[in-house]
Enzyme design. Structure first.
Site, PDB file in Angstrom:
ATOM      1  N   LYS A 191      62.948  34.799  25.075  1.00  0.00           N
ATOM      2  CA  LYS A 191      62.942  35.619  26.288  1.00  0.00           C
ATOM      3  C   LYS A 191      64.351  35.861  26.837  1.00  0.00           C
ATOM      4  O   LYS A 191      65.260  35.052  26.623  1.00  0.00           O
ATOM      5  CB  LYS A 191      62.040  35.000  27.363  1.00  0.00           C
ATOM      6  N   LYS A 207      64.557  23.173  28.992  1.00  0.00           N
ATOM      7  CA  LYS A 207      65.701  22.960  29.889  1.00  0.00           C
ATOM      8  C   LYS A 207      66.329  21.598  29.671  1.00  0.00           C
ATOM      9  O   LYS A 207      67.543  21.451  29.791  1.00  0.00           O
ATOM     10  CB  LYS A 207      65.272  23.104  31.360  1.00  0.00           C
ATOM     11  N   LYS A 257      68.845  34.471  32.261  1.00  0.00           N
ATOM     12  CA  LYS A 257      70.193  34.495  32.823  1.00  0.00           C
ATOM     13  C   LYS A 257      70.985  33.253  32.444  1.00  0.00           C
ATOM     14  O   LYS A 257      72.198  33.203  32.632  1.00  0.00           O
ATOM     15  CB  LYS A 257      70.133  34.664  34.340  1.00  0.00           C
TER      16      LYS A 257
HETATM   17  P1  AMP Z   1      63.197  32.630  37.212  1.00  0.00           P
HETATM   18  O1  AMP Z   1      64.401  33.435  37.023  1.00  0.00           O
HETATM   19  O2  AMP Z   1      62.960  31.671  36.084  1.00  0.00           O
HETATM   20  O3  AMP Z   1      63.092  32.019  38.567  1.00  0.00           O
HETATM   21  O4  AMP Z   1      61.971  33.661  37.083  1.00  0.00           O
HETATM   22  C1  AMP Z   1      61.539  34.457  38.153  1.00  0.00           C
HETATM   23  C2  AMP Z   1      60.417  35.370  37.744  1.00  0.00           C
HETATM   24  O5  AMP Z   1      60.853  36.275  36.724  1.00  0.00           O
HETATM   25  C3  AMP Z   1      59.189  34.660  37.165  1.00  0.00           C
HETATM   26  O6  AMP Z   1      58.022  35.349  37.588  1.00  0.00           O
HETATM   27  C4  AMP Z   1      59.367  34.813  35.690  1.00  0.00           C
HETATM   28  O7  AMP Z   1      58.138  34.771  34.995  1.00  0.00           O
HETATM   29  C5  AMP Z   1      60.002  36.191  35.586  1.00  0.00           C
HETATM   30  N1  AMP Z   1      60.820  36.313  34.378  1.00  0.00           N
HETATM   31  C6  AMP Z   1      61.954  35.627  34.085  1.00  0.00           C
HETATM   32  N2  AMP Z   1      62.449  36.000  32.890  1.00  0.00           N
HETATM   33  C7  AMP Z   1      61.601  36.946  32.420  1.00  0.00           C
HETATM   34  C8  AMP Z   1      61.571  37.741  31.224  1.00  0.00           C
HETATM   35  N3  AMP Z   1      62.501  37.629  30.287  1.00  0.00           N
HETATM   36  N4  AMP Z   1      60.552  38.622  31.085  1.00  0.00           N
HETATM   37  C9  AMP Z   1      59.612  38.755  32.026  1.00  0.00           C
HETATM   38  N5  AMP Z   1      59.590  38.055  33.174  1.00  0.00           N
HETATM   39  C10 AMP Z   1      60.557  37.159  33.371  1.00  0.00           C
END
Ligand code: AMP
Ligand code: TRP
Length: 334
Positions: free
Chosen positions: A198, A115, A201
Site C-alpha cells: 500500500k 510497524k 507516508k
Molecule cells: P493513517 O494515515 O494510517 O492514519 O490512515 C488514515 C486513513 O487513510 C485510514 O482510513 C486508512 O485506511 C486510509 N489509508 C491510508 N493509506 C491508504 C492507502 N494506501 N489506500 C487507501 N486508504 C488508505
C-alpha cells in the site's frame, strides 16, 4: 444535528503529510456522508506518538490534517472535527478496554507486526502494541454505527467489534457494535514503486507516494516514473498491479467505470495513460492544496474549529464513559 441519524466516526494520524491514499481511501468518501449521518472526524494525535515523533512536527501535522479536512469539503458547521488529545475520555476508555483486550489478539494485528519490524532493535512501545484498544475506544465512545476507513484498517475494526461485544456480554449492553464502511474502489491505493504494497507516508522512497503537499510537476514526475509492467496493455488484471492501481485512482477521482476507461485506452501505450492519470490527480489536488494553504494562514479560525469540535465530542464521550465506569464498578465521585 438530529439524534435519529446514524453515527459515523473516523480518524487519521497526524504523522507526516497526507498521501493520495489517505485522501482517496478515507477523506474523499467522508465528504459524501455529512448530510446523511452524524459525523465525527478526529485527528488521532495520541495514536501518532506510538512511534517516536518530533513535537514540532506533530503540532504542524495536526493543524495540517485539520486544514486538509476542511479544504477537502468537510464543513465544521455540519460535522464534528476535533483533536483526540483534547477529549480525555479517549485515554480513559482506552485504559478500560486495554483491560478487556487479550495479549494474543493484539499480537495478531498485522499493522503491529509491520510497524514493529520497522522499529529496529527493541524500541517497540507498549503504546504501539495497545494501539487497537485506543482505536476501539475512539469508535465506541460515540456509539458509532459505521466506520469509513481504507482496507488496511479492517482488522482493527474487527477487533473493536469483538471488544464491544465482549463488554456488552460481560456488563450488559453498553456499546453499539460498529460496522466497517469500506469503499469498493480506492480502498487500497498502492505504492507507485512497488504496486504490491500500500501507498504509505512512512515509506523511505518519496517516489512511492503522492503527498497532498506535492506540487503539480512533482505529481506528474511521480506518475511518469511509476512502476507498471512490460505487457503494454491497459486492462484490469491482478497480474498487472501497477496498471490496476492507476485504473483505480483514475476511476475513483472521475467516477468513470474501469471498463469504460479500459475501452478508451485500448491500443494506446502506458505513457499516455500515465500522463492522463497524472492530470486527473493534479486537477483534483490543486484546489485542495490552495485552500489548505489559505486555511493554514488563519490559525485563529482553525483554533475556533477544533475548540468547538472538542466541546461537541466531549459531551457525547462523557456520557458513554460515565456509563462504562459505573458498569465496571468504579465508585462515582459525586
Ligand atoms: P493513517 O494515515 O494510517 O492514519 O490512515 C488514515 C486513513 O487513510 C485510514 O482510513 C486508512 O485506511 C486510509 N489509508 C491510508 N493509506 C491508504 C492507502 N494506501 N489506500 C487507501 N486508504 C488508505
Ligand atoms: N488506525 C487508524 C489508521 O491508522 C487511525 C484511527 C485511529 C482510526 N482511531 C480511529 C480510524 C478510529 C477510524 C476510527 O488509519
Amino acid at each position: 444535528m438530529g439524534n435519529d441519524k446514524k453515527v459515523i466516526f473516523s480518524g487519521i494520524q497526524p504523522s507526516g503529510s497526507l498521501t493520495l491514499g489517505n485522501y482517496l481511501g478515507a477523506i474523499k468518501n467522508w465528504t459524501t456522508l455529512a448530510d446523511e449521518y452524524n459525523c465525527y472526524f478526529c485527528i488521532v494525535d495520541m495514536h501518532a506518538i506510538t512511534v517516536s515523533k518530533e513535537p514540532k512536527d506533530l503540532r504542524k501535522n495536526t493543524l495540517e490534517v485539520l486544514a486538509n479536512y476542511i479544504a477537502a469539503g468537510l464543513n465544521p458547521d455540519k460535522v464534528t472535527l476535533f483533536i483526540q488529545s483534547h477529549v480525555s475520555a479517549h485515554a480513559e476508555l482506552g485504559w478500560v478496554l486495554n483491560c478487556l483486550t487479550y495479549y494474543g489478539e493484539l499480537g495478531r494485528m498485522t499493522q503491529f507486526k509491520d510497524k514493529s519490524k520497522k522499529q529496529q532493535n527493541s524500541n517497540i512501545t507498549a503504546g504501539l502494541f495497545t494501539y487497537p484498544s485506543l482505536m476501539a475506544a475512539d469508535i465506541l465512545l460515540y456509539q458509532t454505527d459505521l466506520v469509513p476507513v481504507g482496507e488496511d484498517q479492517r482488522q482493527h475494526l474487527e477487533l473493536a467489534r469483538d471488544i464491544a461485544i465482549r463488554f456488552n456480554n460481560k456488563y450488559s449492553k453498553t456499546f453499539v457494535v460498529p460496522e466497517p464502511y469500506i469503499a469498493k474502489i480506492g480502498a487500497k491505493i498502492m505504492n507507485l514503486q512497488d504496486p504490491t504494497i500500500k501507498m504509505s507516508k512512512s515509506d523511505t522512497n518519496d517516489k512511492s507516494y503522492i503527498l497532498l503537499t506535492d506540487d503539480d510537476d512533482e505529481i506528474r514526475r511521480k506518475f511518469k516514473r511509476s512502476v507498471t509492467d512490460s505487457l503494454g496493455i491497459v486492462k484490469l488484471s491482478n497480474d498487472q498491479p501497477g496498471i490496476k492501481n492507476l485504473l483505480g485512482i483514475y476511476s475513483k477521482i472521475t467516477g468513470e467505470t474501469i471498463e469504460s476507461i479500459v475501452e478508451r485506452y485500448e491500443g494506446k501505450g502506458y505513457s499516455i495513460f500515465k500522463d492522463d492519470v497524472a492530470e486527473v490527480v493534479v486537477n483534483e489536488l490543486r484546489p485542495l492544496r490552495l485552500k489548505r494553504e489559505e486555511l493554514l494562514k488563519n490559525k485563529d479560525y482553525l483554533q475556533e474549529v477544533f475548540q468547538k469540535g472538542a466541546e461537541k465530542a466531549e459531551n457525547t464521550a462523557r456520557k458513554t464513559l460515565r456509563k462504562v465506569y459505573k458498569k465496571v464498578g468504579f465508585i462515582p465521585r459525586y
